[in-house]
Design an enzyme around this catalytic site. Sequence first.
Site, PDB file in Angstrom:
ATOM      1  N   TYR A 151      33.720  62.103  30.123  1.00 32.01           N
ATOM      2  CA  TYR A 151      35.139  61.901  29.857  1.00 32.01           C
ATOM      3  C   TYR A 151      35.715  63.060  29.062  1.00 32.01           C
ATOM      4  CZ  TYR A 151      34.342  60.582  24.946  1.00 32.01           C
ATOM      5  OH  TYR A 151      34.022  60.594  23.621  1.00 32.01           O
ATOM      6  N   LYS A 188      29.937  65.461  27.119  1.00 27.08           N
ATOM      7  CA  LYS A 188      30.817  64.396  26.636  1.00 27.08           C
ATOM      8  C   LYS A 188      30.611  63.158  27.507  1.00 27.08           C
ATOM      9  CE  LYS A 188      35.516  64.106  24.722  1.00 27.08           C
ATOM     10  NZ  LYS A 188      35.218  63.528  23.426  1.00 27.08           N
ATOM     11  N   GLU A 238      27.271  66.324  13.376  1.00 24.06           N
ATOM     12  CA  GLU A 238      28.708  66.089  13.507  1.00 24.06           C
ATOM     13  C   GLU A 238      28.970  64.649  13.087  1.00 24.06           C
ATOM     14  OE1 GLU A 238      30.029  66.325  17.619  1.00 24.06           O
ATOM     15  OE2 GLU A 238      28.117  65.534  18.329  1.00 24.06           O
TER      16      GLU A 238
HETATM   17  C1  LIG Z   1      31.035  63.320  19.100  1.00 26.71           C
HETATM   18  C2  LIG Z   1      32.290  64.127  18.983  1.00 26.71           C
HETATM   19  N1  LIG Z   1      32.266  65.281  18.283  1.00 26.71           N
HETATM   20  C3  LIG Z   1      33.354  66.038  18.133  1.00 26.71           C
HETATM   21  C4  LIG Z   1      34.575  65.663  18.683  1.00 26.71           C
HETATM   22  C5  LIG Z   1      35.781  66.532  18.495  1.00 26.71           C
HETATM   23  O1  LIG Z   1      36.063  67.246  19.648  1.00 26.71           O
HETATM   24  P1  LIG Z   1      37.530  67.716  19.996  1.00 26.71           P
HETATM   25  O2  LIG Z   1      38.029  68.504  18.830  1.00 26.71           O
HETATM   26  O3  LIG Z   1      37.375  68.548  21.195  1.00 26.71           O
HETATM   27  O4  LIG Z   1      38.341  66.479  20.215  1.00 26.71           O
HETATM   28  C6  LIG Z   1      34.650  64.485  19.435  1.00 26.71           C
HETATM   29  C7  LIG Z   1      35.906  64.087  20.048  1.00 26.71           C
HETATM   30  O5  LIG Z   1      36.039  63.085  20.699  1.00 26.71           O
HETATM   31  C8  LIG Z   1      33.473  63.695  19.595  1.00 26.71           C
HETATM   32  O6  LIG Z   1      33.491  62.549  20.309  1.00 26.71           O
END
Ligand SMILES: Cc1ncc(COP(=O)(O)O)c(C=O)c1O
Length: 295
Positions: free
Chosen positions: A35, A150, A182
Amino acid sequence: MIQPATIYLNGQFISKDKAFISPEDRGFYFADGVYEVIKYYKSHPFCFNEHISRLRNSLAGIQIHYTGVEKLDSIGKALIEANQLSEQYAAVYIQITRGVATRVHRFPDGEISPTVYIRAFPMPPLLQEMRRGIQVITRKDIRWQMCHIKSIALLPNTLLFEEAAARGAGECLLVRDGYFTEATHSNIIAVKKGILHTHPDSNFILPGITKQVVIRICKEVNIQVVEEPIPADEVKDYDEWFITGTGSEILPVVMIDEMTVGNGKPGPVTRLLQREFFKITYRALASEEMSTDDW
Ligand SMILES: Cc1ncc(COP(=O)(O)O)c(C=O)c1O
């Protein structure tokens, strides 16, 4: 009566209450899909190409052959319009699963059509949290080892976030083998003596697009960035912490478990980066002054 949302499913724009997906979909059986979430600042998609390129990587990462990526721009715009979100801060969610097939572990023989579901919804800025900062908890990173994809398989993320929310926290920072990776739906950045520290892109984190924008801003304003994992036992040594994400944008972290960060208020580097970020989102894209003078 509130109109049900218009969504896109497999080539059609339809009312959400008319949308049906087969229980034989591999997304339902195996979470076999990926996604993306793209923010639209009053109809202006933010970092659209970057999101699409990450989506292509995620699809390739699990061998889904979807040929409609070029159409996603116009579908996103149409959904924003159809759902009266053109003058709002909104987001478009895109989910692509491998498709419908008999439940066996092997990928189906021959080509099957991926299931493509896209919807738009309001995503207002988290103004209070951005100003005051949030509290977070830390937990073991119990996810798989391909976090750069993702994937829609988000059970570990939801379990960990549920625990954070139940404790009144706004996120859960994840620790793998003694290092912060993260958070459940955002990236982590810490500041020590004016230098930014964050986990490098690898299979242990999602390559966050907001994080990349922050790194770009740092180059422009001469802030050094070190992309190395942050040891969890050095949490006290950092002056500021914040998380980044499409929905979170830049959210200061003012408390980690029992520890107050700094004086418990968002720090100067975080606030500077928020102001610079707003210049390229709310101010430039949405043609609107967010009142950030006192930020
Ligand atoms: C696990 C994870 N890390 C980091 C992010 C941040 O990514 P982005 O800045 O591209 O939204 C997301 C965003 O949904 C995420 O699900």
